[in-house]
Design a protein around this motif. Sequence first.
Motif, PDB file in Angstrom:
ATOM      1  N   SER A 128     -22.129   4.869  16.583  1.00  0.00           N
ATOM      2  CA  SER A 128     -22.907   3.845  15.877  1.00  0.00           C
ATOM      3  C   SER A 128     -22.872   2.490  16.576  1.00  0.00           C
ATOM      4  N   TRP A 129     -21.943   2.317  17.529  1.00  0.00           N
ATOM      5  CA  TRP A 129     -21.827   1.028  18.214  1.00  0.00           C
ATOM      6  C   TRP A 129     -23.032   0.715  19.101  1.00  0.00           C
ATOM      7  N   SER A 130     -23.767   1.725  19.516  1.00  0.00           N
ATOM      8  CA  SER A 130     -24.913   1.469  20.395  1.00  0.00           C
ATOM      9  C   SER A 130     -25.918   0.534  19.734  1.00  0.00           C
ATOM     10  N   ASP A 131     -26.075   0.653  18.411  1.00  0.00           N
ATOM     11  CA  ASP A 131     -26.983  -0.238  17.683  1.00  0.00           C
ATOM     12  C   ASP A 131     -26.288  -1.519  17.241  1.00  0.00           C
ATOM     13  N   ASP A 132     -24.973  -1.502  17.217  1.00  0.00           N
ATOM     14  CA  ASP A 132     -24.221  -2.670  16.743  1.00  0.00           C
ATOM     15  C   ASP A 132     -23.963  -3.705  17.833  1.00  0.00           C
ATOM     16  N   ILE A 133     -23.979  -3.267  19.091  1.00  0.00           N
ATOM     17  CA  ILE A 133     -23.604  -4.147  20.204  1.00  0.00           C
ATOM     18  C   ILE A 133     -24.391  -5.461  20.234  1.00  0.00           C
ATOM     19  N   PRO A 134     -25.736  -5.443  20.164  1.00  0.00           N
ATOM     20  CA  PRO A 134     -26.468  -6.720  20.210  1.00  0.00           C
ATOM     21  C   PRO A 134     -26.075  -7.664  19.073  1.00  0.00           C
ATOM     22  N   PHE A 135     -25.936  -7.101  17.866  1.00  0.00           N
ATOM     23  CA  PHE A 135     -25.561  -7.925  16.723  1.00  0.00           C
ATOM     24  C   PHE A 135     -24.162  -8.506  16.902  1.00  0.00           C
ATOM     25  N   VAL A 136     -23.213  -7.678  17.312  1.00  0.00           N
ATOM     26  CA  VAL A 136     -21.829  -8.129  17.488  1.00  0.00           C
ATOM     27  C   VAL A 136     -21.748  -9.186  18.589  1.00  0.00           C
ATOM     28  N   ASN A 137     -22.507  -9.022  19.671  1.00  0.00           N
ATOM     29  CA  ASN A 137     -22.511 -10.016  20.745  1.00  0.00           C
ATOM     30  C   ASN A 137     -22.946 -11.387  20.226  1.00  0.00           C
ATOM     31  N   THR A 138     -23.983 -11.401  19.402  1.00  0.00           N
ATOM     32  CA  THR A 138     -24.451 -12.660  18.809  1.00  0.00           C
ATOM     33  C   THR A 138     -23.388 -13.241  17.886  1.00  0.00           C
ATOM     34  N   TRP A 139     -22.743 -12.391  17.131  1.00  0.00           N
ATOM     35  CA  TRP A 139     -21.676 -12.789  16.205  1.00  0.00           C
ATOM     36  C   TRP A 139     -20.522 -13.456  16.961  1.00  0.00           C
ATOM     37  N   ILE A 140     -20.152 -12.882  18.094  1.00  0.00           N
ATOM     38  CA  ILE A 140     -19.051 -13.427  18.887  1.00  0.00           C
ATOM     39  C   ILE A 140     -19.404 -14.800  19.456  1.00  0.00           C
ATOM     40  N   VAL A 141     -20.608 -14.940  19.971  1.00  0.00           N
ATOM     41  CA  VAL A 141     -21.039 -16.236  20.510  1.00  0.00           C
ATOM     42  C   VAL A 141     -20.997 -17.308  19.423  1.00  0.00           C
ATOM     43  N   LYS A 142     -21.429 -16.947  18.214  1.00  0.00           N
ATOM     44  CA  LYS A 142     -21.383 -17.894  17.086  1.00  0.00           C
ATOM     45  C   LYS A 142     -19.941 -18.255  16.744  1.00  0.00           C
ATOM     46  N   THR A 143     -19.063 -17.251  16.768  1.00  0.00           N
ATOM     47  CA  THR A 143     -17.647 -17.482  16.469  1.00  0.00           C
ATOM     48  C   THR A 143     -17.030 -18.436  17.480  1.00  0.00           C
ATOM     49  N   LEU A 144     -17.279 -18.186  18.752  1.00  0.00           N
ATOM     50  CA  LEU A 144     -16.725 -19.032  19.814  1.00  0.00           C
ATOM     51  C   LEU A 144     -17.302 -20.447  19.741  1.00  0.00           C
ATOM     52  N   SER A 145     -18.578 -20.541  19.446  1.00  0.00           N
ATOM     53  CA  SER A 145     -19.242 -21.851  19.390  1.00  0.00           C
ATOM     54  C   SER A 145     -18.707 -22.725  18.257  1.00  0.00           C
ATOM     55  N   LYS A 146     -18.304 -22.092  17.163  1.00  0.00           N
ATOM     56  CA  LYS A 146     -17.824 -22.841  15.993  1.00  0.00           C
ATOM     57  C   LYS A 146     -16.360 -23.286  16.119  1.00  0.00           C
ATOM     58  N   GLN A 147     -15.627 -22.658  17.051  1.00  0.00           N
ATOM     59  CA  GLN A 147     -14.208 -22.977  17.178  1.00  0.00           C
ATOM     60  C   GLN A 147     -14.012 -24.417  17.668  1.00  0.00           C
ATOM     61  N   LYS A 148     -13.104 -25.137  17.027  1.00  0.00           N
ATOM     62  CA  LYS A 148     -12.845 -26.539  17.368  1.00  0.00           C
ATOM     63  C   LYS A 148     -11.457 -26.714  17.969  1.00  0.00           C
ATOM     64  N   ASP A 149     -11.296 -27.793  18.705  1.00  0.00           N
ATOM     65  CA  ASP A 149     -10.030 -28.086  19.358  1.00  0.00           C
ATOM     66  C   ASP A 149      -8.932 -28.323  18.314  1.00  0.00           C
ATOM     67  N   ASN A 150      -7.730 -27.926  18.673  1.00  0.00           N
ATOM     68  CA  ASN A 150      -6.549 -28.134  17.822  1.00  0.00           C
ATOM     69  C   ASN A 150      -6.646 -27.456  16.464  1.00  0.00           C
ATOM     70  N   THR A 151      -7.356 -26.318  16.404  1.00  0.00           N
ATOM     71  CA  THR A 151      -7.413 -25.533  15.176  1.00  0.00           C
ATOM     72  C   THR A 151      -7.043 -24.088  15.495  1.00  0.00           C
ATOM     73  N   ILE A 152      -6.414 -23.405  14.556  1.00  0.00           N
ATOM     74  CA  ILE A 152      -6.037 -22.022  14.791  1.00  0.00           C
ATOM     75  C   ILE A 152      -7.284 -21.144  14.781  1.00  0.00           C
ATOM     76  N   PHE A 153      -7.219 -20.039  15.480  1.00  0.00           N
ATOM     77  CA  PHE A 153      -8.351 -19.127  15.538  1.00  0.00           C
ATOM     78  C   PHE A 153      -8.208 -18.092  14.435  1.00  0.00           C
ATOM     79  N   VAL A 154      -9.228 -17.998  13.590  1.00  0.00           N
ATOM     80  CA  VAL A 154      -9.239 -17.034  12.489  1.00  0.00           C
ATOM     81  C   VAL A 154     -10.488 -16.165  12.620  1.00  0.00           C
TER      82      VAL A 154
END
Length: 312
Positions: free
Chosen positions: A171-197
Amino acid sequence: MINRRHIRVKVMQSVYAMLQSHNDDIIKEEKFLKHSILKMYDLYVLNLQLLVEVQKLAAKKIALSKKKILATKEDLKPNTKFIDNKLINTIAESVSVEGYLELNNLNNWEENDEYVKIIFDQLQSSNLYKKYLATTDDSYKIDKAFVIGFFKEIIAPNEKLGEYYEDTMISWSDDIPFVNTWIVKTLSKQKDNTIFVLGKLYKDKDDEEYVSKLFKKTVLKNNEYEQIIEEKTPNWETDRIADIDMILIKMAISEFLNFHSIPTRVTINEYIEVSKDYSTEKSSYFINGVLDKISKEFINNNKIVKIGRGLL
């Protein structure tokens, strides 16, 4: 987190699989549907951890270079900008990531470390990496921009990694594009001096319940919805309508009748968009026409009841 459109895609796939196999065990199929969504979260975490594993490999190579008998000046005083990257170090120190990996026994990169090496080799030879190491600015902003670029330009499009993911979970073949976008959003929202959740899988309880309800209502009312479609397509025999088109229209009918907070036009637009990726070239026009007829009749007969946001 998973959005409503991707939930619709996952439900569509499960309905299709169930109808094609002529399986009537709805409880079993619902469990598989929820399992496939949960496994999508594994893919999300594995991609984030891959950043950490590549950094670990870089640190290991630096340590080995220092132990060379004929170590060069570069070996003894290497550029440590990558292994000092603040964002990747934050992920490496994340209790949230570590806990999920341990709880779910996700040791993929230990058992398949060749993919870590493949990504690292590609990174080392890239202009992105060389430019980053040459940067004298030691800021979180620079570190974050590099990590996002690293993921978007090297990890996400890597074909061998993509093949590994598809072989690991079908099922990951269809999930990969969505998950890639999700990861970029996660990384983009991360701020300095904050824990990663780690981000949440579902936006809220409503979205989690939406999965089961949409699946069960569509499957249980399959014959009834098919009859409605036949009445609105007199010039079409049902076996001439693409299987995916039929399923998408049935799912939309289910939303019209059972999800009072989802506006009718939103439902129609969403299934049109899904059809563009998963059905035939002309499917979007066909689905739009059929759903427009059905929705108008339902509204005239007071079958559609919308409240709150659904009135918009």
